[in-house]
Design an enzyme around this catalytic site. Sequence first.
Site, PDB file in Angstrom:
ATOM      1  N   GLU A   1       0.822  -1.197   0.000  1.00 41.93           N
ATOM      2  CA  GLU A   1       0.000   0.000   0.000  1.00 41.93           C
ATOM      3  C   GLU A   1       0.863   1.256   0.000  1.00 41.93           C
ATOM      4  O   GLU A   1       1.957   1.271   0.553  1.00 41.93           O
ATOM      5  CB  GLU A   1      -0.913   0.000   1.232  1.00 41.93           C
TER       6      GLU A   1
ATOM      7  N   CYS B   1       3.358   8.496   1.412  1.00 42.16           N
ATOM      8  CA  CYS B   1       3.939   7.502   2.317  1.00 42.16           C
ATOM      9  C   CYS B   1       4.144   6.209   1.519  1.00 42.16           C
ATOM     10  O   CYS B   1       3.190   5.657   0.991  1.00 42.16           O
ATOM     11  CB  CYS B   1       2.978   7.288   3.482  1.00 42.16           C
TER      12      CYS B   1
ATOM     13  N   CYS C   1       6.502  -7.460   6.930  1.00 38.39           N
ATOM     14  CA  CYS C   1       7.545  -6.904   7.803  1.00 38.39           C
ATOM     15  C   CYS C   1       8.034  -7.986   8.753  1.00 38.39           C
ATOM     16  O   CYS C   1       7.282  -8.885   9.109  1.00 38.39           O
ATOM     17  CB  CYS C   1       6.958  -5.734   8.598  1.00 38.39           C
TER      18      CYS C   1
ATOM     19  N   CYS D   1       6.175  -5.415  15.632  1.00 37.14           N
ATOM     20  CA  CYS D   1       5.851  -4.449  16.687  1.00 37.14           C
ATOM     21  C   CYS D   1       4.404  -4.723  17.127  1.00 37.14           C
ATOM     22  O   CYS D   1       3.520  -4.892  16.300  1.00 37.14           O
ATOM     23  CB  CYS D   1       6.000  -3.015  16.178  1.00 37.14           C
TER      24      CYS D   1
ATOM     25  N   CYS E   1       1.338  -2.655  15.753  1.00 34.64           N
ATOM     26  CA  CYS E   1       1.336  -2.318  14.323  1.00 34.64           C
ATOM     27  C   CYS E   1       0.646  -3.399  13.489  1.00 34.64           C
ATOM     28  O   CYS E   1       0.939  -4.587  13.628  1.00 34.64           O
ATOM     29  CB  CYS E   1       2.775  -2.128  13.846  1.00 34.64           C
TER      30      CYS E   1
ATOM     31  N   GLY F   1       6.879  -2.225   6.108  1.00 36.36           N
ATOM     32  CA  GLY F   1       8.261  -2.693   6.076  1.00 36.36           C
ATOM     33  C   GLY F   1       9.237  -1.819   6.843  1.00 36.36           C
ATOM     34  O   GLY F   1       8.910  -0.722   7.290  1.00 36.36           O
ATOM     35  N   GLU F   2      10.450  -2.360   6.990  1.00 38.30           N
ATOM     36  CA  GLU F   2      11.532  -1.634   7.662  1.00 38.30           C
ATOM     37  C   GLU F   2      12.555  -1.238   6.599  1.00 38.30           C
ATOM     38  O   GLU F   2      13.297  -2.084   6.078  1.00 38.30           O
ATOM     39  CB  GLU F   2      12.161  -2.553   8.727  1.00 38.30           C
TER      40      GLU F   2
ATOM     41  N   SER G   1      11.865   6.415   8.093  1.00 39.76           N
ATOM     42  CA  SER G   1      11.548   6.027   9.470  1.00 39.76           C
ATOM     43  C   SER G   1      12.059   4.627   9.739  1.00 39.76           C
ATOM     44  O   SER G   1      11.833   3.703   8.960  1.00 39.76           O
ATOM     45  CB  SER G   1      10.024   6.079   9.672  1.00 39.76           C
TER      46      SER G   1
ATOM     47  N   SER H   1      11.408   5.270  15.490  1.00 39.24           N
ATOM     48  CA  SER H   1      10.214   4.822  16.223  1.00 39.24           C
ATOM     49  C   SER H   1      10.625   4.402  17.625  1.00 39.24           C
ATOM     50  O   SER H   1      11.016   3.262  17.847  1.00 39.24           O
ATOM     51  CB  SER H   1       9.568   3.644  15.479  1.00 39.24           C
ATOM     52  N   LEU H   2      10.522   5.330  18.557  1.00 37.25           N
ATOM     53  CA  LEU H   2      11.024   5.064  19.920  1.00 37.25           C
ATOM     54  C   LEU H   2       9.959   4.361  20.763  1.00 37.25           C
ATOM     55  O   LEU H   2      10.170   3.235  21.223  1.00 37.25           O
ATOM     56  CB  LEU H   2      11.468   6.390  20.545  1.00 37.25           C
ATOM     57  N   HIS H   3       8.856   5.023  21.013  1.00 37.02           N
ATOM     58  CA  HIS H   3       7.656   4.450  21.631  1.00 37.02           C
ATOM     59  C   HIS H   3       7.766   4.048  23.098  1.00 37.02           C
ATOM     60  O   HIS H   3       6.749   3.777  23.741  1.00 37.02           O
ATOM     61  CB  HIS H   3       7.129   3.250  20.828  1.00 37.02           C
TER      62      HIS H   3
ATOM     63  N   ASN I   1      -3.476   4.262  16.360  1.00 37.69           N
ATOM     64  CA  ASN I   1      -4.518   3.979  15.376  1.00 37.69           C
ATOM     65  C   ASN I   1      -4.930   2.519  15.495  1.00 37.69           C
ATOM     66  O   ASN I   1      -4.112   1.637  15.270  1.00 37.69           O
ATOM     67  CB  ASN I   1      -3.995   4.251  13.964  1.00 37.69           C
TER      68      ASN I   1
ATOM     69  N   CYS J   1      -1.008   5.732  10.220  1.00 34.17           N
ATOM     70  CA  CYS J   1       0.236   5.065  10.663  1.00 34.17           C
ATOM     71  C   CYS J   1      -0.054   3.706  11.274  1.00 34.17           C
ATOM     72  O   CYS J   1      -0.882   3.591  12.165  1.00 34.17           O
ATOM     73  CB  CYS J   1       0.921   5.877  11.754  1.00 34.17           C
TER      74      CYS J   1
HETATM   75  N1  SAH Z   1       9.461   0.096  10.120  1.00 37.68           N
HETATM   76  C1  SAH Z   1       9.607   1.538  10.137  1.00 37.68           C
HETATM   77  C2  SAH Z   1       8.631   2.195   9.191  1.00 37.68           C
HETATM   78  C3  SAH Z   1       7.183   2.211   9.666  1.00 37.68           C
HETATM   79  S1  SAH Z   1       6.794   3.855   9.965  1.00 37.68           S
HETATM   80  C4  SAH Z   1       9.477   2.039  11.556  1.00 37.68           C
HETATM   81  O1  SAH Z   1       9.160   1.241  12.434  1.00 37.68           O
HETATM   82  O2  SAH Z   1       9.777   3.189  11.826  1.00 37.68           O
HETATM   83  C5  SAH Z   1       5.270   3.767  10.680  1.00 37.68           C
HETATM   84  C6  SAH Z   1       5.200   4.467  12.038  1.00 37.68           C
HETATM   85  O3  SAH Z   1       3.904   4.238  12.599  1.00 37.68           O
HETATM   86  C7  SAH Z   1       6.192   3.876  13.026  1.00 37.68           C
HETATM   87  O4  SAH Z   1       6.646   4.850  13.930  1.00 37.68           O
HETATM   88  C8  SAH Z   1       5.334   2.880  13.748  1.00 37.68           C
HETATM   89  O5  SAH Z   1       5.888   2.472  14.960  1.00 37.68           O
HETATM   90  C9  SAH Z   1       4.051   3.653  13.875  1.00 37.68           C
HETATM   91  N2  SAH Z   1       2.897   2.803  14.128  1.00 37.68           N
HETATM   92  C10 SAH Z   1       2.778   1.483  13.897  1.00 37.68           C
HETATM   93  N3  SAH Z   1       1.546   1.048  14.261  1.00 37.68           N
HETATM   94  C11 SAH Z   1       0.891   2.131  14.706  1.00 37.68           C
HETATM   95  C12 SAH Z   1      -0.441   2.320  15.193  1.00 37.68           C
HETATM   96  N4  SAH Z   1      -1.319   1.322  15.246  1.00 37.68           N
HETATM   97  N5  SAH Z   1      -0.802   3.558  15.568  1.00 37.68           N
HETATM   98  C13 SAH Z   1       0.074   4.592  15.460  1.00 37.68           C
HETATM   99  N6  SAH Z   1       1.322   4.467  14.993  1.00 37.68           N
HETATM  100  C14 SAH Z   1       1.736   3.253  14.635  1.00 37.68           C
END
Ligand code: SAH
Length: 393
Positions: free
Chosen positions: A110, A123, A130, A134, A137, A185-186, A217, A239-241, A316, A359
């Site tokens: 997509e 995007c 992937c 995570c 995700c 993907g990464e 990212s 993507s720290l989180h 999301n 996202c």
């Molecule tokens: N693999 C890369 C590229 C993905 S970017 C990465 O991890 O950075 C997509 C971004 O959306 C990342 O920061 C990811 O962690 C975040 N993300 C994934 N699932 C999400 C969700 N359900 N709600 C909000 N953000 C999310």
Amino acid sequence: MSVSSHVAVFTAHKPAPADAPRDLVGLSREEMAAAIAELGEPAFRARQLWRWIYGRGATDFAVMSDIAKPLRQRLAERFTIGRPAVAAAQASDDGTQKWLLRFADGHEVEAVHIPEDDRGTLCVSSQVGCTLTCRFCHTGTQRLVRNLQAAEIVGQVMHARGALDDWQRPEGDRRISNIVLMGMGEPLYNFDNVARALKIVMDHEGISISRRRITLSTAGVVPMMQRCGAELGVNLAVSLHAVTDELRDELVPLNRKYPIADLMAACRSYPGLNNARRITFEYVMLKGVNDTPADARALVRLIRGIPAKINLIPFNPWPGSAYDCATPEAIERFSRIVMDAGYASPVRAPRGRDILAACGQLKSESRREGSAALAARRIARETARQAARAAAG
Ligand code: SAH
């Protein structure tokens, strides 16, 4: 709503025969020049082709009016100008558009266009599925099928430019001004193809989107971050989180390989970092998981000294997801603490949630061929065993 209504099952992908027309998309300038030289044509022809393909969006040699007809004919016999096929297209109430794009072997990814007042962002995806899993995700629930080729990454941009009429628009007035590698993907696990694709996208005689308007990212593939900055010079988002290894190990399993301290060290030494070029830390706001004032204060301590901005992403949801989005009050409180410490802390407005385009909501139905083949073999073995037992009995 599901992303696409069909489930594609594919048989093994046959390699193209040696004399099949070769796709010009995805070749570097040098490779395109070499391909043209094989026809006995001078190097400036490659430049003409490059401009037609990447500057004007030509998909057919017949329109290349500054190339003599017989040569156009020969080019058409030897080469193609590939584009992904559109398997589905959806538009959100907020103007976001999402395309499910299908490649030659049937696999799909997509891509999403997000229009804003001051920019339009595309995007793009870097892999089918992937490996990172995570926990929050949607893409993470789809096993990695394969890496995308450079042509398939550029192809997403080419498709979107066509769909949005951008080939006709003058620079400065385009609907795609920015690109984020934040789709499926990464990207740093497919660095070579991503790098090739971005070099094509940045080329001034073609699509010409500056590295300052491109953001890659990563979930934190530490050993590749230096190369990304040095070779591409694009903006980096991380993507720290989570602010402890304990929690990050759970949310972003890649952290077990590259823990927070290593990730921060790689961020501190990201090439070209300064106050005008900051790292973006992405932080998904999960209710009761990582959204307290104490988390916000720990975050500020963690990134101290790194030119950074913190992008807070309201979670999301997707079908079957196990988390809730933090409350607006918790997000506001968190953002205030980070801002008071001197960091920009914008809350990313969810876009295209109604079509699962926001996202972390992207996914396709592509399945790994290997697993389907393995399953078929297992079934065949089991059937043979049953038949043998039946014959013996
Ligand atoms: N693999 C890369 C590229 C993905 S970017 C990465 O991890 O950075 C997509 C971004 O959306 C990342 O920061 C990811 O962690 C975040 N993300 C994934 N699932 C999400 C969700 N359900 N709600 C909000 N953000 C999310």
